[in-house]
Scaffold this motif. Structure first.
Motif, short mmCIF file in Angstrom:
data_model
loop_
_atom_site.label_atom_id
_atom_site.label_comp_id
_atom_site.label_asym_id
_atom_site.label_seq_id
_atom_site.Cartn_x
_atom_site.Cartn_y
_atom_site.Cartn_z
N SER A 1 0.81 -1.19 -0.08
CA SER A 1 0.00 0.04 0.03
C SER A 1 0.79 1.19 0.00
CB SER A 1 -0.94 0.00 1.18
OG SER A 1 -0.21 0.15 2.32
N ILE B 1 3.45 1.69 -2.28
CA ILE B 1 4.13 2.02 -3.34
C ILE B 1 3.24 1.78 -4.69
CG2 ILE B 1 5.03 -0.41 -3.71
CD1 ILE B 1 7.77 0.71 -4.26
N SER B 2 3.24 2.13 -5.81
CA SER B 2 2.55 2.06 -6.85
C SER B 2 2.29 0.46 -7.25
CB SER B 2 3.09 2.58 -8.13
OG SER B 2 4.27 1.96 -8.59
N ASP B 3 0.98 0.27 -7.79
CA ASP B 3 0.54 -1.09 -7.93
C ASP B 3 1.67 -2.23 -8.82
OD1 ASP B 3 -1.44 -0.71 -6.13
OD2 ASP B 3 -2.72 -0.19 -7.73
N SER B 4 2.19 -1.28 -9.90
CA SER B 4 2.89 -2.19 -10.91
C SER B 4 4.22 -2.38 -10.22
CB SER B 4 2.99 -1.21 -11.90
OG SER B 4 3.77 -0.08 -11.66
N ASN C 1 12.79 -1.75 -4.30
CA ASN C 1 11.55 -1.74 -4.44
C ASN C 1 10.85 -1.61 -2.89
OD1 ASN C 1 11.29 -1.16 -7.05
ND2 ASN C 1 10.64 -3.11 -7.54
N THR D 1 2.62 7.43 3.97
CA THR D 1 1.18 6.62 3.61
C THR D 1 0.43 6.84 4.90
OG1 THR D 1 2.24 5.25 2.01
CG2 THR D 1 0.18 4.37 3.09
N LYS E 1 -0.38 9.65 -0.91
CA LYS E 1 -0.62 8.67 -1.78
C LYS E 1 0.88 8.22 -2.24
CE LYS E 1 -5.06 9.40 -3.22
NZ LYS E 1 -5.99 8.25 -3.05
N PRO E 2 1.12 7.02 -2.55
CA PRO E 2 2.16 6.45 -2.97
C PRO E 2 2.77 6.91 -4.59
CG PRO E 2 0.91 4.62 -2.80
CD PRO E 2 0.12 5.78 -2.44
#
Length: 166
Positions: free
Chosen positions: A36, A38-41, A149, A160, A165-166
Motif C-alpha cells: 500500500s 508503493i505503486s501497484d505495478s 522496491n 502513507t 498517496k504513493p
C-alpha cells in the motif's frame, strides 16, 4: 557458536521451550503493508511480518539461548532470498523501544549482517488526537531482486500513514 533451544514447526509457527519451561512461538504472516506504500505495478516479492510471543505466564529471565533460537529461525526464513521481513514492536506494555533495541542488538551481533540488510524506521502518526510512535524494522536478503522496491516502500510508510498517496 552458541547453543540454541530445539524448536519445532507446528501448523504455521515455530515453537520452543526454555530451560524454565517457558514456551515461545515465532510466526511469519504475509504482510501487505508495503504494497500500500508503493505503486501497484511494482514487484515486492514475499513480505512477511514476524511475531514473537511468550506463551507461558511466568516471568521471563535473561536467557541468551532465546535470542540464539530466534536468530536461527530467522536465518532459516531467509534461505529463500526473495523473503522480506517486517518487525513491529508492540507497545501495549510500554516496552516497544526496549524490544526494538534488543532486536537491533541481536542483529548487529549476529552473522546475519553478512547476508541480510536491516533498516530501522521509527514511525510517528496522529490517531484520534494522539501521536502514535511505532518502532519498526525491515530485513531482506542482500540478494533479493526486489530489494530497492522493498526499501523504497518501507521508507514511504510514514507518508502513507499520514495520508499521502504513493
Amino acid at each position: 557458536m552458541l547453543k540454541q533451544y530445539n524448536y519445532t514447526f507446528n501448523s504455521g509457527y515455530y515453537s520452543f521451550f526454555t530451560k524454565r519451561q517457558i514456551e515461545y512461538r515465532v510466526a511469519f504472516y504475509e504482510d501487505f503493508t508495503l504494497a500500500s506504500c508503493i505503486s501497484d505495478s511494482v514487484e515486492l516479492g514475499n513480505v512477511y511480518q514476524i511475531t514473537i510471543d511468550k506463551i507461558s505466564d511466568q516471568p521471563a529471565q535473561f536467557d541468551v539461548l532465546i535470542s540464539e533460537t530466534i536468530k536461527s529461525i530467522i536465518t532459516v526464513f531467509f534461505e529463500n532470498t526473495q523473503n522480506a521481513l517486517i518487525y513491529i514492536c508492540d507497545d501495549n506494555d510500554n516496552k516497544a523501544f526496549q524490544r526494538f533495541s534488543v532486536f537491533d542488538r541481536w542483529y548487529n551481533k549476529s552473522s546475519m549482517t553478512n547476508n541480510i540488510t536491516k533498516i530501522n524506521n521509527i514511525l510517528e502518526f496522529d490517531l484520534d488526537n494522539e501521536t502514535i510512535k511505532l518502532y519498526t524494522s525491515l530485513m531482506f536478503h542482500k540478494e533479493n531482486p526486489n530489494s530497492k522496491n522493498i526499501e523504497k516502500a518501507f521508507n514511504n510508510i510514514n507518508n502513507t500513514l499520514n495520508g499521502e498517496k504513493p
